[in-house]
Design a protein around this motif. Structure first.
Motif, PDB file in Angstrom:
ATOM      1  N   SER A   1       0.817  -1.218   0.000  1.00  0.00           N
ATOM      2  CA  SER A   1       0.000   0.000   0.000  1.00  0.00           C
ATOM      3  C   SER A   1       0.851   1.269   0.000  1.00  0.00           C
ATOM      4  O   SER A   1       0.319   2.371   0.104  1.00  0.00           O
ATOM      5  N   GLU A   2       2.158   1.119  -0.140  1.00  0.00           N
ATOM      6  CA  GLU A   2       3.080   2.247  -0.017  1.00  0.00           C
ATOM      7  C   GLU A   2       3.001   3.171  -1.229  1.00  0.00           C
ATOM      8  O   GLU A   2       2.649   2.754  -2.329  1.00  0.00           O
ATOM      9  N   PRO A   3       3.373   4.442  -1.032  1.00  0.00           N
ATOM     10  CA  PRO A   3       3.533   5.329  -2.179  1.00  0.00           C
ATOM     11  C   PRO A   3       4.754   4.900  -2.986  1.00  0.00           C
ATOM     12  O   PRO A   3       5.593   4.129  -2.494  1.00  0.00           O
ATOM     13  N   PRO A   4       4.905   5.364  -4.213  1.00  0.00           N
ATOM     14  CA  PRO A   4       6.100   5.040  -5.008  1.00  0.00           C
ATOM     15  C   PRO A   4       7.385   5.422  -4.262  1.00  0.00           C
ATOM     16  O   PRO A   4       7.428   6.436  -3.556  1.00  0.00           O
ATOM     17  N   SER A   5       8.423   4.603  -4.433  1.00  0.00           N
ATOM     18  CA  SER A   5       9.681   4.803  -3.714  1.00  0.00           C
ATOM     19  C   SER A   5      10.852   4.882  -4.690  1.00  0.00           C
ATOM     20  O   SER A   5      10.896   4.165  -5.693  1.00  0.00           O
ATOM     21  N   LEU A   6      11.810   5.735  -4.357  1.00  0.00           N
ATOM     22  CA  LEU A   6      13.069   5.829  -5.077  1.00  0.00           C
ATOM     23  C   LEU A   6      14.193   5.665  -4.064  1.00  0.00           C
ATOM     24  O   LEU A   6      14.350   6.474  -3.150  1.00  0.00           O
ATOM     25  N   LEU A   7      14.988   4.604  -4.212  1.00  0.00           N
ATOM     26  CA  LEU A   7      16.065   4.294  -3.280  1.00  0.00           C
ATOM     27  C   LEU A   7      17.388   4.622  -3.947  1.00  0.00           C
ATOM     28  O   LEU A   7      17.760   4.020  -4.963  1.00  0.00           O
ATOM     29  N   LEU A   8      18.108   5.599  -3.394  1.00  0.00           N
ATOM     30  CA  LEU A   8      19.382   6.064  -3.939  1.00  0.00           C
ATOM     31  C   LEU A   8      20.516   5.676  -3.001  1.00  0.00           C
ATOM     32  O   LEU A   8      20.407   5.855  -1.780  1.00  0.00           O
ATOM     33  N   TYR A   9      21.612   5.164  -3.579  1.00  0.00           N
ATOM     34  CA  TYR A   9      22.692   4.624  -2.738  1.00  0.00           C
ATOM     35  C   TYR A   9      24.021   4.718  -3.474  1.00  0.00           C
ATOM     36  O   TYR A   9      24.077   4.518  -4.695  1.00  0.00           O
ATOM     37  N   GLY A  10      25.089   5.028  -2.734  1.00  0.00           N
ATOM     38  CA  GLY A  10      26.421   5.075  -3.304  1.00  0.00           C
ATOM     39  C   GLY A  10      27.169   3.773  -3.073  1.00  0.00           C
ATOM     40  O   GLY A  10      27.213   3.274  -1.941  1.00  0.00           O
ATOM     41  N   ALA A  11      27.762   3.229  -4.130  1.00  0.00           N
ATOM     42  CA  ALA A  11      28.464   1.945  -4.028  1.00  0.00           C
ATOM     43  C   ALA A  11      29.681   2.033  -3.115  1.00  0.00           C
ATOM     44  O   ALA A  11      30.157   1.007  -2.620  1.00  0.00           O
ATOM     45  N   ALA A  12      30.193   3.249  -2.874  1.00  0.00           N
ATOM     46  CA  ALA A  12      31.352   3.428  -1.997  1.00  0.00           C
ATOM     47  C   ALA A  12      30.950   3.754  -0.557  1.00  0.00           C
ATOM     48  O   ALA A  12      31.786   4.156   0.244  1.00  0.00           O
ATOM     49  N   ASP A  13      29.679   3.577  -0.230  1.00  0.00           N
ATOM     50  CA  ASP A  13      29.175   3.859   1.121  1.00  0.00           C
ATOM     51  C   ASP A  13      29.694   2.798   2.092  1.00  0.00           C
ATOM     52  O   ASP A  13      29.435   1.605   1.924  1.00  0.00           O
TER      53      ASP A  13
ATOM     54  N   ARG B   1      29.156   3.334   5.471  1.00  0.00           N
ATOM     55  CA  ARG B   1      28.380   3.588   6.688  1.00  0.00           C
ATOM     56  C   ARG B   1      27.125   2.725   6.751  1.00  0.00           C
ATOM     57  O   ARG B   1      26.817   2.102   7.766  1.00  0.00           O
ATOM     58  N   VAL B   2      26.364   2.733   5.674  1.00  0.00           N
ATOM     59  CA  VAL B   2      25.128   1.964   5.584  1.00  0.00           C
ATOM     60  C   VAL B   2      25.359   0.787   4.641  1.00  0.00           C
ATOM     61  O   VAL B   2      25.811   0.974   3.510  1.00  0.00           O
ATOM     62  N   LYS B   3      25.047  -0.395   5.094  1.00  0.00           N
ATOM     63  CA  LYS B   3      25.322  -1.607   4.315  1.00  0.00           C
ATOM     64  C   LYS B   3      24.340  -1.752   3.147  1.00  0.00           C
ATOM     65  O   LYS B   3      23.163  -1.376   3.257  1.00  0.00           O
ATOM     66  N   PRO B   4      24.817  -2.327   2.031  1.00  0.00           N
ATOM     67  CA  PRO B   4      23.945  -2.489   0.857  1.00  0.00           C
ATOM     68  C   PRO B   4      22.681  -3.300   1.134  1.00  0.00           C
ATOM     69  O   PRO B   4      21.678  -3.120   0.447  1.00  0.00           O
ATOM     70  N   VAL B   5      22.714  -4.196   2.134  1.00  0.00           N
ATOM     71  CA  VAL B   5      21.545  -5.026   2.425  1.00  0.00           C
ATOM     72  C   VAL B   5      20.322  -4.179   2.749  1.00  0.00           C
ATOM     73  O   VAL B   5      19.182  -4.610   2.544  1.00  0.00           O
ATOM     74  N   ASN B   6      20.541  -2.958   3.242  1.00  0.00           N
ATOM     75  CA  ASN B   6      19.415  -2.076   3.552  1.00  0.00           C
ATOM     76  C   ASN B   6      18.645  -1.705   2.295  1.00  0.00           C
ATOM     77  O   ASN B   6      17.411  -1.757   2.270  1.00  0.00           O
ATOM     78  N   ILE B   7      19.366  -1.332   1.253  1.00  0.00           N
ATOM     79  CA  ILE B   7      18.727  -0.921   0.013  1.00  0.00           C
ATOM     80  C   ILE B   7      18.191  -2.137  -0.738  1.00  0.00           C
ATOM     81  O   ILE B   7      17.041  -2.156  -1.199  1.00  0.00           O
ATOM     82  N   GLU B   8      19.005  -3.183  -0.836  1.00  0.00           N
ATOM     83  CA  GLU B   8      18.586  -4.375  -1.564  1.00  0.00           C
ATOM     84  C   GLU B   8      17.397  -5.051  -0.882  1.00  0.00           C
ATOM     85  O   GLU B   8      16.463  -5.515  -1.549  1.00  0.00           O
ATOM     86  N   GLY B   9      17.436  -5.109   0.443  1.00  0.00           N
ATOM     87  CA  GLY B   9      16.350  -5.757   1.171  1.00  0.00           C
ATOM     88  C   GLY B   9      15.021  -5.052   0.988  1.00  0.00           C
ATOM     89  O   GLY B   9      13.999  -5.681   0.709  1.00  0.00           O
ATOM     90  N   LEU B  10      15.032  -3.718   1.144  1.00  0.00           N
ATOM     91  CA  LEU B  10      13.789  -2.968   0.988  1.00  0.00           C
ATOM     92  C   LEU B  10      13.316  -3.008  -0.468  1.00  0.00           C
ATOM     93  O   LEU B  10      12.110  -3.155  -0.731  1.00  0.00           O
TER      94      LEU B  10
END
Length: 298
Positions: A223-235, A237-246
């Motif tokens: 039921s969520e509104p449209p989402s855009l997930l932006l992430y830097g490959a050199a990050d 601080r925040v692990k990629p699993v956060n973006i990939e999982g969501l």
């Protein structure tokens, strides 16, 4: 003509000097001070320290294009900054004028809210502040030329977590406000970070919340509104699993979602993309604007 060429040369020289200054600056606070001084000198209207609650931290700033009141019905971005929810260096709303300035150039009204921080408070008080800032915006933003029926929730790092919690869990916002959330833009956000890997997190997200209730990914149901997930490959601080999982969870729920991964971009770089020296033809900025405009025209 000579004056025009001279003006362009001086602008280019100023930008080059500021890039050098940003590179020399040793702290995040110093870098943000420099880019904000540039932003505040630009053409936009600013309304500061507007109360959305009774506590000193419950204040927001509104930035509008100069013609917003006459234009009206402009899309609105509510932006939440990061900083480990207060557990690491957290800089208040005034330091993010550069984000607003870039967005106002594209005809967008921007709201940037302060919120109470850990360890003074913890969840759910922090998310309550984020919710109340959005509710205030929904009720009052038409007075500033914004369209209350076209609100985008956007954040960086911990701020992206707050925006995602509101976008993914419709129980936080009123029915009327949630219906008018047009989209979510997450910049390097933690959405799926169990088990906790920072010492402060068990206290920050402790009872009455359970661990799962602290994760935006928990609430995805289609039921969520449209989402855009932006992430830097050199990050780092925040692990990629956060973006990939969501992303995978939203896809599985048949929600509208897109992701962009930028090579060579770090955790701070992705928000710095909105600064005057870096925003020109910057894919982070272009992707965010395109997302807003694509929904605006539907």
């Amino acid at each position: 003509m000579r004056r025009q060429h001279l003006g362009k040369f001086l602008l280019a020289l100023t930008a080059a000097l500021l890039l050098v200054m940003i590179g020399i600056a040793t702290s995040t606070q110093a870098k943000l001070f420099i880019v904000n001084q540039m932003a505040l000198a630009q053409d936009m209207q600013r309304y500061t320290a507007i109360a959305y609650g009774s506590e000193a931290e419950q204040r927001l700033d509104i930035y509008t294009p100069l013609n917003s009141l006459s234009a009206g019905n402009l899309p609105v971005v509510v932006f939440f900054y990061g900083g480990c929810w207060g557990a690491c260096e957290t800089l208040p709303k005034a330091n993010y004028a550069f984000v607003a300035q870039t967005l106002t150039l594209h005809g967008i009204v921007v709201v940037i809210a302060d919120y109470r921080l850990f360890p003074k408070v913890r969840f759910p008080s922090i998310i309550d502040d984020a919710r109340n800032a959005v509710e205030w915006t929904h009720q009052h933003i038409d007075q500033y030329g914004g369209n209350p029926k076209q609100i985008f929730l956007m954040g960086h790092s911990a701020g992206a977590h707050l925006a995602a919690m509101l976008a993914m869990n419709q129980a936080y916002l009123s029915t009327e406000t949630y219906a008018d959330v047009s989209g979510f833009i997450g910049l390097a956000g933690p959405y799926n970070f169990l088990p906790f890997d920072e010492a402060y997190m068990p206290e920050l997200f402790g009872p009455p919340l359970t661990e799962r209730e602290s994760q935006p990914i928990t609430y995805v149901d289609g039921s969520e509104p449209p989402s855009l997930l932006l992430y830097g490959a050199a990050d780092t601080r925040v692990k990629p699993v956060n973006i990939e999982g969501l992303y995978k969870r939203l896809e599985a729920a048949n929600s509208v979602v897109n992701k962009r991964i930028y090579q060579g971009v770090g955790h701070a770089d992705i928000i710095a993309s909105f600064s005057i020296p870096l925003r020109r033809e910057n894919p982070v900025v272009l992707d965010a604007i395109q997302f807003i405009k694509s929904i605006q025209t539907k």
